[in-house]
Structure formats: structure tokens, C-alpha cells
Design an enzyme around this catalytic site. Structure first.
Site, PDB file in Angstrom:
ATOM      1  N   SER A  38       0.854  -1.132  -0.162  1.00  0.00           N
ATOM      2  CA  SER A  38       0.001  -0.041   0.046  1.00  0.00           C
ATOM      3  C   SER A  38       0.827   1.214   0.081  1.00  0.00           C
ATOM      4  O   SER A  38       2.010   1.012   0.310  1.00  0.00           O
ATOM      5  CB  SER A  38      -0.975   0.010   1.112  1.00  0.00           C
ATOM      6  N   TYR A  46      -1.512  -0.851  10.645  1.00  0.00           N
ATOM      7  CA  TYR A  46      -1.482  -1.281   9.030  1.00  0.00           C
ATOM      8  C   TYR A  46      -0.397  -0.561   8.473  1.00  0.00           C
ATOM      9  O   TYR A  46       0.188  -1.230   7.606  1.00  0.00           O
ATOM     10  CB  TYR A  46      -2.845  -0.511   8.609  1.00  0.00           C
TER      11      TYR A  46
HETATM   12  N1  LIG Z   1      -8.783  -0.474  -1.074  1.00  0.00           N
HETATM   13  C1  LIG Z   1      -7.764   0.447  -0.954  1.00  0.00           C
HETATM   14  O1  LIG Z   1      -7.787   1.648  -0.851  1.00  0.00           O
HETATM   15  C2  LIG Z   1      -6.138  -0.256  -0.668  1.00  0.00           C
HETATM   16  C3  LIG Z   1      -5.459   0.572  -0.688  1.00  0.00           C
HETATM   17  C4  LIG Z   1      -3.921   0.182  -0.698  1.00  0.00           C
HETATM   18  C5  LIG Z   1      -3.718  -1.183  -0.350  1.00  0.00           C
HETATM   19  N2  LIG Z   1      -4.740  -1.955  -0.272  1.00  0.00           N
HETATM   20  C6  LIG Z   1      -4.769  -3.497  -0.115  1.00  0.00           C
HETATM   21  O2  LIG Z   1      -4.968  -4.070  -1.430  1.00  0.00           O
HETATM   22  C7  LIG Z   1      -5.639  -5.598  -0.969  1.00  0.00           C
HETATM   23  C8  LIG Z   1      -6.740  -5.805  -1.346  1.00  0.00           C
HETATM   24  O3  LIG Z   1      -7.933  -5.336  -0.658  1.00  0.00           O
HETATM   25  P1  LIG Z   1      -9.210  -4.982  -1.294  1.00  0.00           P
HETATM   26  O4  LIG Z   1      -9.090  -3.174  -1.308  1.00  0.00           O
HETATM   27  O5  LIG Z   1      -9.517  -5.495  -2.622  1.00  0.00           O
HETATM   28  O6  LIG Z   1     -10.239  -4.863  -0.023  1.00  0.00           O
HETATM   29  P2  LIG Z   1     -11.352  -5.962   0.223  1.00  0.00           P
HETATM   30  O7  LIG Z   1     -11.664  -5.605   1.845  1.00  0.00           O
HETATM   31  O8  LIG Z   1     -12.277  -5.862  -0.941  1.00  0.00           O
HETATM   32  O9  LIG Z   1     -10.574  -7.273   0.014  1.00  0.00           O
HETATM   33  C9  LIG Z   1      -9.754  -8.014   0.812  1.00  0.00           C
HETATM   34  C10 LIG Z   1     -10.074  -9.391   1.064  1.00  0.00           C
HETATM   35  O10 LIG Z   1      -9.294 -10.244   1.840  1.00  0.00           O
HETATM   36  C11 LIG Z   1     -10.066 -11.212   2.478  1.00  0.00           C
HETATM   37  N3  LIG Z   1      -9.291 -11.525   3.847  1.00  0.00           N
HETATM   38  C12 LIG Z   1      -9.355 -10.743   4.840  1.00  0.00           C
HETATM   39  N4  LIG Z   1      -8.760 -11.306   5.917  1.00  0.00           N
HETATM   40  C13 LIG Z   1      -8.601 -12.606   5.423  1.00  0.00           C
HETATM   41  C14 LIG Z   1      -8.055 -13.841   5.937  1.00  0.00           C
HETATM   42  N5  LIG Z   1      -7.487 -13.751   7.090  1.00  0.00           N
HETATM   43  N6  LIG Z   1      -7.986 -15.097   5.310  1.00  0.00           N
HETATM   44  C15 LIG Z   1      -8.579 -14.901   3.965  1.00  0.00           C
HETATM   45  N7  LIG Z   1      -9.118 -13.934   3.246  1.00  0.00           N
HETATM   46  C16 LIG Z   1      -8.907 -12.762   4.171  1.00  0.00           C
HETATM   47  C17 LIG Z   1     -11.580 -10.353   2.690  1.00  0.00           C
HETATM   48  O11 LIG Z   1     -12.512 -11.336   2.973  1.00  0.00           O
HETATM   49  C18 LIG Z   1     -11.548  -9.466   1.328  1.00  0.00           C
HETATM   50  O12 LIG Z   1     -12.346 -10.574   0.440  1.00  0.00           O
HETATM   51  C19 LIG Z   1      -5.140  -5.673   0.610  1.00  0.00           C
HETATM   52  O13 LIG Z   1      -3.844  -6.072   0.914  1.00  0.00           O
HETATM   53  C20 LIG Z   1      -5.287  -4.261   0.995  1.00  0.00           C
HETATM   54  O14 LIG Z   1      -4.433  -3.810   2.085  1.00  0.00           O
HETATM   55  C21 LIG Z   1      -5.977  -1.596  -0.570  1.00  0.00           C
END
Ligand SMILES: NC(=O)c1ccc[n+]([C@@H]2O[C@H](COP(=O)([O-])OP(=O)(O)OC[C@H]3O[C@@H](n4cnc5c(N)ncnc54)[C@H](O)[C@@H]3O)[C@@H](O)[C@H]2O)c1
Length: 240
Positions: A136, A149
């Protein structure tokens, strides 16, 4: 993705957001995809990809042992891994519950290491592999209000670099760093925080998950054959 047909790809956090789109894109390019999530919506996601769903906790090492055993038996050696599952919580250091800190550590930081540990022997047998870890822009700086985080997302970058050195030449390991992306996770920020982030983003808007996926696919592909231990920031200029 160059050489997708025959690729066996594992994508974590594939029930929603960026993970779901990554899995779909890999499948559309001919990879056989294993979708992992703790959320049972992963079954529907797998149907969209004609893939295999595994409901499980990515921070559980036994889940990884079973996944590798079943996948290599049913589909062949694993050649791609996207450590995408993640959890986000706001909270400063004095008020964050230790159980929350532990959760963020286990899902964001420990799980990608457990995944690599489990999958690497299969990639070595295949004599090729590509791992993409999702960090991130929180892993590029330090801002108040999401300390745990932030620490885990910095750790993801360190993991990628150390693995890149250790697993070369057959296995490449790289990192994608998204900025604010329009998924369920972004909603956890609250409206005011997101508005502030957008105001500091030169492209002036939140990103779409579909704008992150190409970076991941590129790093997985043979087009990135001379890239390992590197990072692609997909943040609309936020960290520029
Ligand atoms: N959305 C943002 O603004 C953003 C920004 C920077 C980084 N990210 C990163 O991108 C990645 C994807 O996130 P996203 O934005 O698609 O969010 P999201 O919440 O839609 O998806 C995250 C998924 O991870 C799953 N998950 C969480 N804990 C888990 C576990 N213990 N075992 C199995 N699955 C698990 C959740 O059920 C969910 O489906 C993450 O690593 C997040 O930190 C997101």
C-alpha cells in the site's frame, strides 16, 4: 499475461475487490486459478473464473499445507501467487486494541510469508514462479491514525525484497502498492479521510480496482522477466 495457459495461480482475498478482479483477469488469460478467502462469497467468485474456491484463513499454516497438497494433485505445480488478502483498521497506537494489532499482523504480514513458505517448493519443482505481494502507499510513508496497518505494509515490502534475493533466478518476487482504491476496504476510512486523500491525489480521484490489476498481471507475466525485488506504485500520484 505471456505464457498464461497452463499457469496455476493462487490469489488470496479473492472474494471481493482487487483480488476478485485479479483472479478473473488471470482466468480470462488462460490460467487455472485457485481463489482463497475467509468469506464464502469466494465460491461465487470461483464460478466466475471457472476456478477452485478455498474458504480459509490465510494466516493459518495448515490451510496453506492443504492448499498446496490439493492444488498440486489436481492442477499441477503452482507457478503464480498473489498475496492480496488484507485487513485495514484506523486507530492510533494508544487506543488500538492488541487483538486488532495481532489481526493486522497475522493477515497482512505473517500470511504472505506463510504463503510463500508453502508454495515455493512447488514453484521450484516447476522451475518457474512469480509472486506479487500487495502492499500500500501506507508502506511508503508514515501517517497518523493507522499505525498497525502502516507497519504491516512496510513489512510486506521487506518480505518481497528478501524473497527476491533468496528465490532467484527461478522465482521472481515483486510488490504492488495501491493508493486509495474503490473497494469495501476504502469505506473503512470514512468519508472525510477519503475526501482528504483524493484532495492530495494529483489525478484527483479514487482509483478503480481494475486500474491496479494490470500492474499485478504485468509483474506475474513473462513481460517482467527481468524484474524482481521491485515495486509498482498505483496511486494516481499520491506519493509523488
Ligand atoms: N482499497 C484500498 O484503498 C487499498 C489501498 C492500498 C492497499 N490495499 C490493499 O489491497 C489488498 C486488497 O484489498 P481490497 O481493497 O480489495 O479490499 P477488500 O476488503 O475488498 O478485499 C480484501 C479481501 O481479503 C479477505 N481477507 C481478509 N482477511 C482474510 C483472511 N484472514 N483470510 C482470507 N481472506 C481474508 C477479505 O475477506 C476480502 O475479500 C489488501 O492487501 C489491501 O491492504 C487496498
Amino acid at each position: 499475461m505471456a505464457r498464461p495457459r497452463g499457469a496455476v495461480a493462487v490469489v488470496t482475498g479473492a472474494a471481493s475487490g482487487q483480488g476478485l478482479l485479479t483472479a478473473r483477469a488471470l482466468a480470462s488469460q488462460g490460467a487455472r486459478v485457485v481463489l482463497v478467502d475467509r468469506d464464502e462469497h469466494v465460491y461465487e467468485a470461483a464460478e466466475l473464473c471457472d476456478g477452485t474456491a478455498i474458504v480459509g484463513d490465510v494466516s493459518d499454516p495448515r490451510m496453506w499445507d492443504r492448499l498446496v497438497q490439493d492444488t498440486t494433485r489436481d492442477l499441477g505445480e503452482i507457478t503464480a501467487l498473489v498475496n492480496n488478502a488484507g485487513v485495514f483498521r484506523v486507530g492510533d497506537i494508544a487506543t488500538t486494541d492488541p487483538r486488532e494489532i495481532d489481526l493486522l499482523y497475522r493477515v497482512n504480514q505473517l500470511a504472505p510469508m506463510l504463503a510463500a513458505r508453502a508454495v515455493v517448493p512447488s514453484m521450484r519443482r516447476a522451475r518457474r514462479g512469480s509472486i506479487v505481494n500487495i502492499s500500500s502507499t501506507a508502506g511508503l510513508c508514515g501517517r497518523a491514525g493507522a499505525v498497525a496497518y502502516t507497519a504491516t505494509k512496510w513489512a510486506v515490502r521487506g518480505l518481497s525484497r528478501a524473497l527476491a534475493a533468496e528465490l532467484a533466478p527461478d522465482i521472481r518476487v515483486n510488490t504492488v502498492l495501491p493508493g486509495l482504491i474503490d473497494t469495501p476496504m476504502a469505506a473503512a476510512n470514512g468519508f472525510e479521510v477519503n475526501t482528504g486523500i483524493v484532495a492530495n491525489t494529483p489525478l484527483g480521484r479514487i482509483g478503480a480496482p481494475a486500474e491496479v490489476v494490470p500492474a499485478t498481471l504485468f509483474l506475474l507475466s513473462d513481460h517482467a522477466s527481468f524484474l524482481t525485488g521491485t515495486e509498482i506504485v498505483v496511486d494516481g500520484g499520491l506519493s509523488a
